[in-house]
Design an enzyme around this catalytic site. Sequence first.
Site, PDB file in Angstrom:
ATOM      1  N   THR A 160      67.009  73.094  69.030  1.00 17.98           N
ATOM      2  CA  THR A 160      65.878  73.332  68.682  1.00 17.98           C
ATOM      3  C   THR A 160      64.672  72.156  68.138  1.00 17.98           C
ATOM      4  O   THR A 160      63.496  72.579  67.860  1.00 17.98           O
ATOM      5  CB  THR A 160      65.956  74.223  67.310  1.00 17.98           C
ATOM      6  OG1 THR A 160      66.573  73.560  66.443  1.00 17.98           O
ATOM      7  CG2 THR A 160      66.775  75.427  67.660  1.00 17.98           C
TER       8      THR A 160
ATOM      9  N   HIS B 147      43.076  59.652  56.957  1.00 19.21           N
ATOM     10  CA  HIS B 147      44.550  59.928  57.054  1.00 19.21           C
ATOM     11  C   HIS B 147      45.429  58.830  56.510  1.00 19.21           C
ATOM     12  O   HIS B 147      46.671  58.930  56.409  1.00 19.21           O
ATOM     13  CB  HIS B 147      44.770  60.324  58.605  1.00 19.21           C
ATOM     14  CG  HIS B 147      43.755  61.470  59.009  1.00 19.21           C
ATOM     15  ND1 HIS B 147      44.032  62.751  58.458  1.00 19.21           N
ATOM     16  CD2 HIS B 147      42.677  61.343  59.795  1.00 19.21           C
ATOM     17  CE1 HIS B 147      43.076  63.452  58.762  1.00 19.21           C
ATOM     18  NE2 HIS B 147      42.220  62.715  59.926  1.00 19.21           N
TER      19      HIS B 147
ATOM     20  N   CYS C  93      67.233  68.080  70.220  1.00 15.47           N
ATOM     21  CA  CYS C  93      68.456  68.829  69.943  1.00 15.47           C
ATOM     22  C   CYS C  93      68.066  70.395  70.604  1.00 15.47           C
ATOM     23  O   CYS C  93      67.301  70.578  71.136  1.00 15.47           O
ATOM     24  CB  CYS C  93      68.927  68.912  68.510  1.00 15.47           C
ATOM     25  SG  CYS C  93      67.827  69.829  67.388  1.00 15.47           S
TER      26      CYS C  93
ATOM     27  N   HIS D  47      46.643  62.504  62.923  1.00 18.13           N
ATOM     28  CA  HIS D  47      46.646  62.675  61.467  1.00 18.13           C
ATOM     29  C   HIS D  47      47.679  62.086  60.842  1.00 18.13           C
ATOM     30  O   HIS D  47      47.636  61.629  59.475  1.00 18.13           O
ATOM     31  CB  HIS D  47      46.463  64.127  61.265  1.00 18.13           C
ATOM     32  CG  HIS D  47      44.997  64.515  61.537  1.00 18.13           C
ATOM     33  ND1 HIS D  47      44.465  65.814  60.816  1.00 18.13           N
ATOM     34  CD2 HIS D  47      44.106  64.251  62.169  1.00 18.13           C
ATOM     35  CE1 HIS D  47      43.296  65.886  61.220  1.00 18.13           C
ATOM     36  NE2 HIS D  47      42.987  65.102  62.180  1.00 18.13           N
TER      37      HIS D  47
ATOM     38  N   ASP E  97      71.417  65.194  70.794  1.00 14.60           N
ATOM     39  CA  ASP E  97      72.844  65.695  70.820  1.00 14.60           C
ATOM     40  C   ASP E  97      73.199  66.580  72.124  1.00 14.60           C
ATOM     41  O   ASP E  97      72.248  66.305  73.076  1.00 14.60           O
ATOM     42  CB  ASP E  97      73.216  66.794  69.742  1.00 14.60           C
ATOM     43  CG  ASP E  97      72.467  68.086  69.760  1.00 14.60           C
ATOM     44  OD1 ASP E  97      71.436  68.366  70.658  1.00 14.60           O
ATOM     45  OD2 ASP E  97      72.433  69.121  68.782  1.00 14.60           O
TER      46      ASP E  97
HETATM   47  C1  RB5 Z   1      73.745  72.323  68.352  1.00 14.49           C
HETATM   48  O1  RB5 Z   1      74.475  73.812  68.639  1.00 14.49           O
HETATM   49  C2  RB5 Z   1      72.550  72.936  67.837  1.00 14.49           C
HETATM   50  O2  RB5 Z   1      72.821  73.492  66.511  1.00 14.49           O
HETATM   51  C3  RB5 Z   1      71.830  71.723  67.521  1.00 14.49           C
HETATM   52  O3  RB5 Z   1      71.281  71.261  68.887  1.00 14.49           O
HETATM   53  C4  RB5 Z   1      70.185  71.986  67.094  1.00 14.49           C
HETATM   54  O4  RB5 Z   1      69.584  72.991  67.639  1.00 14.49           O
HETATM   55  C5  RB5 Z   1      70.101  71.962  65.672  1.00 14.49           C
HETATM   56  O5  RB5 Z   1      69.214  72.004  64.928  1.00 14.49           O
END
Ligand code: RB5
Length: 145
Positions: free
Chosen positions: A66, A132, A64, A97, A7
């Site tokens: 996180t 596994h 993304c 694994h 994203d």
């Molecule tokens: C976008 O702001 C953020 O929410 C997205 O990149 C991600 O971290 C969602 O899990």
Amino acid sequence: MLAIGSDHGGYGLKQEIMKYLAEQGIEYRDFGTYTEASCDYPVYGEAVARAVASGECERGILICGTGIGISIAANKVGGIRCANCADCYSAEMCRRHNNANILALGARTLGSGLALKIVEIFLTTPFDGGRHARRVEMLDNIQSR
Ligand code: RB5
């Protein structure tokens, strides 16, 4: 062929990873997003996951902010084992694994040096198989209701 997607939160790190892949001679297909404009991570998580699940691409990388949202999206597609990794040990073990077929990364939680090292480990570590394999088969047999 490797599938890659992000994203807007992962867009910058994705550019660095694609540069690394090109330098390594690794072929990839970018499933977007193609600009830094705000967008919805489930779109790209699903697109990369479907490319891997269909066999069009052998493995995938998703980014993304996180790594969490985009990995949740990918793991909703049958046959996908997407691992959100923030350290080298997890990157190694998700291959050895779990036979992870997609790596998820957080661009806002990782420096690019660590992220590229995690990518390298994910792409070069084989699946151990053996005991596994049975567990991975059990994962793939879990049905959504
Ligand atoms: C976008 O702001 C953020 O929410 C997205 O990149 C991600 O971290 C969602 O899990």
